[in-house]
Write a protein that holds these residues in place. Sequence first.
Motif: not given
Length: 605
Positions: A42-48, A55-58, A159-161, A180-183
Amino acid sequence: MKLLLSLLIFLSSTLLHAALPSNTKIAFVPDIHFHDIYGDFADAGFKGIELSKGTAPVSIRSMQAQIHSTRLFNENYFALIATLDDIAAKGVKLVALPGDFSDDGQPVHLNGLNVILDNYAKKYGMRFFAIPGNHDPVKPFKSAGGKADFLGAQGQQVGIYSTDHPYCENASGENHWLVCSDKIAHAGYKEIVEIMAPFGLMPNSRDILWETPFGKGAALAERSYMQCAENDKTRCSTVPDSSYLVEPIPGLWLLAIDANVYIPALKNGVLQFQGSGNAGYNKVLTEKPFLLSWITQVVQRAKAENKTLIAFSHFPMGEFYDGQTQSIKSLFGESVFQLAREPELNTRKLLAETGLKLHIGGHMHMNDTSVIETEHNTLFNIQAPSIAAYRPAYKLVTLDKQFAKVDTITIDDVPHFDRLFSAYQTEHDYLIRNHPEQVWDKRILTAKDYHSYSKLHLQALAKWRFIPREWPQSVRDEVLNMTLLDAIMLFNSDDQLTEAQQQDLQTKTIFDFITDFYLVRNAGSLAFTDITNKTQQTYQAMAKLLNNNTKCAASNDNKGETTCQLKSALTQAFSIYDNLNHALPDQCLIIDMSAKMALRDCTAN
């Protein structure tokens, strides 16, 4: 004082040579390929995807991605929990993880795995012993990573990179498909060992013994070797090796072998490392020969100190096609069926000559048993299945005196395995509207349990990946959708077949046969519950008809393939399938580790 010193010496000697308790059990769970579906971007803009309100997003990969991969990405989250619950219910305290415990060594998944393993360690007193595979790490040092096929809320792919990936470094403007996320970066040995340190990769105060090929030092700086470029042997780099020997309980030695080999090439003055997927023990011999010397020494010490020694690593030490490798090469070629991963005969013999008796490997997602006999030793290589592929299972080894009983425990029922199906339905609807050529068979969403779900996944994988890449063009173009009867009629006249034979051959297609071929290739005898005796008899009849027909019309078809070539391909395929059906015991076997050659099938019991 002398009395106390004598007592300490006595206790130390007793512990050193303590016999292993009867019925000691160790579970071996390779190729989890853990993907934390609750990883937060979520901190990178992808809420799932929010599956239901509150319920928690996936954060999951698409079904489109899964049916092109040899492993499931998402449901193995639930499969791992079901597996650990099963292990806990059996009272097993020791669990080995022979590589590919993560999806690709990403911090988000490694940290999620750490939480789950730590929970079971605290709740049930389990101890976990991990050794890396080719997916953890992908390269020996941290590198850019990411995936193009995360599933968006509307059914589209996102895409998540990592931020150092070219997609993110060169991104301009607003990209709805890019996060974009370093996770999601690919961790190297340093990061993986730090996160997985509690699970065997670093010493624990409870260990009676813990050491590496390099000594007692635990720091990675003390556990490394020199790896040179394949195209310039003067350019080299120090690379970690995470192998270790541990004695978790008196009398048991677990030998965790890091068989990853990352060979760099010098490109534009920079060393660029290749992945280790196809290297395996063939390259261990040439690039990490110190491991064979170490294994030999450990075997000798174990014998001298009366220790029971079990080795495990990610890569197979034996062949895994039940003696069919040459036939497979003849029909399919040398570059398919993952043949590059099979240890060569000389490699297998050298591994056996170390004196090892029992090795459990992963990597292939196959259920298989092989035996390597040399003049001085017999090595049993057990290929443990993956819980992320058909047929999901793990190996349970029970040790009693010189005997090792190896059971295959299937994971058929997984609570919540269908929790993500609504998201896949959204994806399916999106593909129908936007990419109809990519629409997958939604029957996979009708699966009643994890067993059938993994079977439907493999059948889809055969359609979308295996058949196009591996099977001869003559089979793909000419007979794939034919019934067996239609196919055999290309070479026989119908007056040679009885009415009963014709009816049986009419019930199955070549495509049915090929999908069953992959079921048996992956699961061995575990696949027999999914292939009826009637079907097996039909395949046997087809094989006999092909073998008995020695005549062949050599008329060319439209694509230049002759009928004779097609018949030859089918004859070989049915022969390979028959031989895979008559392999060594792979469900339950008892090994006498004191004898040169002693293996007994205990499936019937």
